[in-house]
Design a protein around this motif. Sequence first.
Motif: not given
Length: 890
Positions: A199-221
Amino acid sequence: MRSSEPIVDAGVDAGKRALRTLVPVTAPAPDAAASPAGVQRTTDTHCPYCSLQCGMRVTAGARPATVVPLDFPTNRGGLCAKGWSSVELLDHPERLLRPLVRATPGDRTSPLVEASWETALDRVVGAVRRTQRTYGRDAVGCFGGGSLTNEQAYQFGKFARVALRTSAIDYNGRFCMSSAAGAANRAFGIDRGMPFPLADIAEADVVVLVGSNPADTMPPAMQYLDAGRERGAEHVVVDPRRTATARNAALHLQPLPGTDLALANGLLHIAIAEGLVDSDYVAARTTGFDEVRAGVAGYWPDRVERLTGVPVADQRRTVSALARAEKAIVLTARGAEQHRSGTDTAQAWINLALALGLPGRPGSGYGTVTGQGNGQGGREHGQKADQLPGYRSLADPAARAHVAAVWGVDPDELPMPGRSAFELLDALGTDGGVRTLLVLASNVAVSAPDARRVVSRLRDLDFLAVSDFFLSETAELADVVLPSAMWAEEAGTMTNLEGRVIRRRRALDPPAGVPDDLQLLATLADRLGAGHLFSGDPETVFAELRRASAGGAADYSGITLDRIDAEDGVFWPCPGTTHPGTPRLFAERFATPDGRARFHRVEHVDAHERPDAEFPHVLTTGRVLAHYQSGTQTRRTRSLALVAPLPRAELHPDLARRLGIGPDDVVELATRRGRARFAASVTDTIRPDVVFAPFHWGGGSSANALTDADALDPVSRMPAFKVCAVAVTRVGGPSERLEPPSAATQPRPRPHTPTSAPEPRPPARSRPGPQRSTRVKSTPRFLQGVYPITGEGLAKPGPLDAALRYTVPSGTSAQALYFRGGNSTGELVYVLLVRDGEPMRWFPIGAKGDVHVPLRVVEDLPGGTVVELHAAAPEGVSGELVLDLGLVEV
């Protein structure tokens, strides 16, 4: 989620269930708690797939079962297609219901036939005893998986070390999380994928995702990322493909696979140069920064752009966003970590996060996105080659003594650490290697790198036993296949990507005579004379796991099943029943002896295998939305197979045009290890020099038949899944069926040889500062002098003198270091650096002026390269140029 398995319209009390410790070796009777025919039972449990472990409610009775999502903290009422379809497989016609053995014992060319449990287990135990009697205890090995429950993973490690007394055990998580785990342990003293709630991700002002594709691998996230964007958060995605996740980001950085470390070092270089480092945090909470500062001095933005392909402006924008955000998070995943330098790559991103003061700051930090369902818990309790429960080291005498006391054995009887996953697999059937192997919850014939080589090793075994619920590609090679209960038919605990320990509840009874892996291990231990030390009851095993983990880094001792029910899971470490658990780590100190995080200097290394004339492109692999891991389950799920019936290789339109490939054409990818066929997906979402292939298929479409396993990470022993050299050819037009490549065209698997790795660098404390090494012989070279020039037009550069020409000797390489030039004319002139006849760099020199340009951005020049200086001046202009190009030859 507070339900503890409510029963609807049934007079069965789940709390009074008769617990069976061992699996009978004859056909067992139905479970005592089986519901009467037609009576429905509704159970709150969790999805069997990824590490989100989404909450779901399963209704079963008269099969088939049905599922609906729950409002659990990770999925908050969401499910992806894999979760919605997860119950389809429980009654699949290919489900294994009875043991299979070879019709002719010892002859794996004979067919697999059904047999009794008595016969199957006799063959397994006989092979174990025969092998250990002939070759020693370590000749019997175990290979596990990240989908096993905590209890099963714990029991598998105990079974190897107590019942078999072998050091030969590892698991497929070595191919998943090991690099991030190695970096986190080195930097923070502890490895928990996310040291903060999702849930902390929703509150972050900036998120850097490196080599991650949650839209395909874990869509509910994605709902957490969506919530952040709605409140104005800026998201940066680092990926060679413009994935569904990248399309929604504010900024997409598209580096060449294998260069994420250089990018991270470059971002830290910018942060230092622009005064964005949190100096107070670094001084108070870390050690080793000076060494890292010296190391990243060589990663100036132009050089990093040259190495990675990421524009300087985007580098600066990323650093600025991270440094100025009140709450910022950096997350890495397999795209950055599945490399021969994966541990150092994760460390480079940790270094950046530490320099900006993120770990331990409220709402901020560094984390890694765990992949498999129990990828976190599966690596904590003993199925890794070097670990004991609680994340203890098998080589630590105190850890050995503690765990041995819980197990009731002499610590001196416990084996020392064994080989890591690929090293174990690559030595199968050889002198000093494993001769009899037991595989649980893993399909290494598809998921291991250089998969054809691994298949050849499996065939070299004296005996292979596999426990699975389908006849996977690995099970097809076995001497004995043992049917196993599926996720909805077993009970236990799991640990999700946040470090939240949750309950998998038994929602329906397994088919008659089918045990789960916990019961199987207890039964095998009993037949090997150690049954008094093992139980098939998950609650009994969890209680023992709690005692064994007490005092360890991953301390579960205060986690009870009642607390899990009442609190929607409990975060470890939790050292006592009154301890609240630890949703957020590092608020006050890190898990190191002095409480400080560790910077570690790391350097970019080239991919082990670079493109050349024969294999001119870069191959990277990954997941797609409809499938999971080796595809053993999802390829058999009708609804998912309809979404993605064929494996598709992604090619950029420019590459496809050059190769004469159209959409949906059948293409063959070839590397030094194998060939595989895919349907072509022509898309501008991928770099023009990169080809992407999904790894969920086996046989003639096995992406891992192509991947490189000849260079392992020196810390994690991770193979280079994400980058190797590949050639692409068109086989034919679109087809609904992909025929495998001809066996005659397949390279022969390499004979057994020790794997190599980059030389481990000395620890930061012992490595000297930024001094020049004397171990590399280098020779300076100069193109210099004063030369007359007569202009023929600025658009017509030409050579000035034969002395301004240099050929790099064969067997060496060179690097241009600087250019100095002076211009005596009254007009602007240009000097052109030419490489093999092609323009490389222009240097303007003003009228009566001079210029000095450091050339730290020019790439290495291999042997045979021809370098020249040409010049251009306005037509009719004459004068002299003073030129000096400095190079170093290595």
